[in-house]
Design an enzyme around this catalytic site. Structure first.
Site, PDB file in Angstrom:
ATOM      1  N   GLY A   1      43.075  33.258  50.328  1.00 15.41           N
ATOM      2  CA  GLY A   1      43.923  32.406  51.137  1.00 15.41           C
ATOM      3  C   GLY A   1      44.891  33.170  52.091  1.00 15.41           C
ATOM      4  O   GLY A   1      44.602  34.344  52.272  1.00 15.41           O
ATOM      5  N   LEU A   2      45.664  32.282  52.830  1.00 13.62           N
ATOM      6  CA  LEU A   2      46.192  32.890  53.920  1.00 13.62           C
ATOM      7  C   LEU A   2      47.267  34.065  53.469  1.00 13.62           C
ATOM      8  O   LEU A   2      47.447  34.094  52.437  1.00 13.62           O
ATOM      9  CB  LEU A   2      46.946  31.895  54.816  1.00 13.62           C
ATOM     10  CG  LEU A   2      46.170  31.170  55.545  1.00 13.62           C
ATOM     11  CD1 LEU A   2      46.987  29.922  56.076  1.00 13.62           C
ATOM     12  CD2 LEU A   2      45.487  31.706  56.672  1.00 13.62           C
TER      13      LEU A   2
ATOM     14  N   SER B   1      49.055  37.583  45.615  1.00 13.53           N
ATOM     15  CA  SER B   1      49.337  38.953  44.992  1.00 13.53           C
ATOM     16  C   SER B   1      49.985  38.488  44.051  1.00 13.53           C
ATOM     17  O   SER B   1      50.124  39.020  42.648  1.00 13.53           O
ATOM     18  CB  SER B   1      49.930  39.871  45.862  1.00 13.53           C
ATOM     19  OG  SER B   1      48.889  40.368  46.755  1.00 13.53           O
ATOM     20  N   THR B   2      51.086  37.670  44.091  1.00 14.07           N
ATOM     21  CA  THR B   2      51.819  37.239  43.191  1.00 14.07           C
ATOM     22  C   THR B   2      51.085  36.514  41.962  1.00 14.07           C
ATOM     23  O   THR B   2      51.230  36.647  40.936  1.00 14.07           O
ATOM     24  CB  THR B   2      52.882  36.269  43.616  1.00 14.07           C
ATOM     25  OG1 THR B   2      53.638  36.737  44.789  1.00 14.07           O
ATOM     26  CG2 THR B   2      53.798  35.571  42.698  1.00 14.07           C
TER      27      THR B   2
ATOM     28  N   GLY C   1      50.737  33.785  48.308  1.00 11.99           N
ATOM     29  CA  GLY C   1      51.023  33.963  47.105  1.00 11.99           C
ATOM     30  C   GLY C   1      49.848  34.466  46.199  1.00 11.99           C
ATOM     31  O   GLY C   1      50.037  34.480  45.044  1.00 11.99           O
TER      32      GLY C   1
ATOM     33  N   ILE D   1      42.730  38.268  51.315  1.00 15.28           N
ATOM     34  CA  ILE D   1      42.658  36.968  52.261  1.00 15.28           C
ATOM     35  C   ILE D   1      41.077  36.746  52.405  1.00 15.28           C
ATOM     36  O   ILE D   1      40.649  35.599  52.535  1.00 15.28           O
ATOM     37  CB  ILE D   1      43.057  37.247  53.830  1.00 15.28           C
ATOM     38  CG1 ILE D   1      44.544  37.946  53.631  1.00 15.28           C
ATOM     39  CG2 ILE D   1      42.926  36.311  54.651  1.00 15.28           C
ATOM     40  CD1 ILE D   1      45.187  38.373  54.882  1.00 15.28           C
ATOM     41  N   SER D   2      40.410  37.550  52.612  1.00 15.84           N
ATOM     42  CA  SER D   2      38.667  37.307  52.761  1.00 15.84           C
ATOM     43  C   SER D   2      38.676  35.977  53.801  1.00 15.84           C
ATOM     44  O   SER D   2      38.122  34.853  52.941  1.00 15.84           O
ATOM     45  CB  SER D   2      38.047  37.339  51.327  1.00 15.84           C
ATOM     46  OG  SER D   2      38.838  36.667  50.437  1.00 15.84           O
TER      47      SER D   2
ATOM     48  N   GLY E   1      50.669  35.488  52.626  1.00 16.60           N
ATOM     49  CA  GLY E   1      51.756  34.676  52.315  1.00 16.60           C
ATOM     50  C   GLY E   1      51.801  33.490  51.620  1.00 16.60           C
ATOM     51  O   GLY E   1      52.651  32.710  51.299  1.00 16.60           O
TER      52      GLY E   1
END
Length: 267
Positions: free
Chosen positions: A37-38, A44-45, A42, A110-111, A40
């Site tokens: 995902g982009l 890592s959270t 989430g 991000i990939s 920010g």
């Protein structure tokens, strides 16, 4: 970077303890949970929340975080397209090893390029690649901007930033898609629970059947567990089997001891 082809003098070495044996030992199936995902969104959270959730359920996992890996394994890579591709390839290979070890590997990156993610999926031919798409709108990610990167990208101080001047190619058929519901983002623990439930439903929290029984334990194991080799249930209580060879050796010990005791007592 220079890509080196495979040498004809390199051979794969098989070991007697395989993936199924390790999975049975850990009581789970190895897999890769790939969170994309982009910046920010989430990722890592979610990865940390999922790792905590799996730990609470007695399952062993490990997180491969994109930023963390650039401090070590991938610190020689930049953000050009070819470097991004190599970054994902390396992480994919490491994730494959963790999966082969029987762990639930959580990769958070991000990939941005679909072909690179698909290449990682192709590394795991047994269907143990679970793609999780953090489908959060750009405006939401930019509003969060916890690292201040979007602000720098908008100011032209960061070039090739995903979502601003470099594309993000969303998954076409991800196993799990997490997005806003009525404009509200679910709590990390709720999203982690959703992913954990998917893994459980797909059988990744149960071991596959091992093709061969494990070796019999040594007497030291029974001493540490306060069990006896004479206890017929001792092996099964530890989830182990008793081979005919071990049984025959043990049965031959008792007559020898009895004869020795009779000789010492004079009977």
């Amino acid at each position: 970077m220079t890509a080196l082809g495979n040498s004809p003098n390199i051979f794969w070495h098989e070991c007697p303890v395989g993936k199924l044996d390790r999975q049975k030992l850990l009581n789970q199936r190895g897999c890769v949970v790939w969170i994309t995902g982009l910046s920010g969104s989430g990722k890592s959270t979610l990865a940390c929340s999922l790792g905590r959730e799996l730990h609470s359920r007695g399952k062993l996992s490990y997180i491969l975080d994109g930023d963390n890996l650039r401090h070590g394994l991938n610190k020689d890579l930049g953000f050009k397209a070819e470097d991004r591709a190599e970054n994902i390839r390396r992480v994919g290979e490491v994730a494959k090893l963790f999966s082969d070890a029987g762990l639930i590997c959580i990769a958070s990156l991000i990939s941005p390029y679909r072909k690179d993610r698909d290449a990682c999926r192709a590394m795991l031919e047994d269907g143990s690649f679970v793609e999780v798409f953090m489908n959060m709108p750009l405006e939401v990610c930019e509003q969060r901007d916890a690292k201040g990167l979007y602000k720098l990208a908008r100011a032209g101080k960061i070039k090739g930033f995903t979502g601003i001047d470099d594309p993000y190619e969303p998954p076409l058929k991800s196993e799990i898609e997490l997005k806003l519901e009525n404009g509200i983002c679910a709590a990390p623990s709720a999203m982690a629970g959703q992913v954990a439930s998917y893994l459980e439903n797909q059988g990744f929290k149960r071991p596959a059947l091992s093709p061969s029984p494990p070796c019999s334990p040594s007497p030291a194991i029974f001493q540490s567990e306060s069990l006896s080799m004479d206890d017929p249930n001792a092996f099964s209580s530890l989830g182990l089997c008793r081979t005919p060879d071990t049984k025959s050796k043990h049965e031959n010990i008792e007559p020898s001891l009895e004869r020795k005791q009779k000789q010492l007592s004079g009977n």
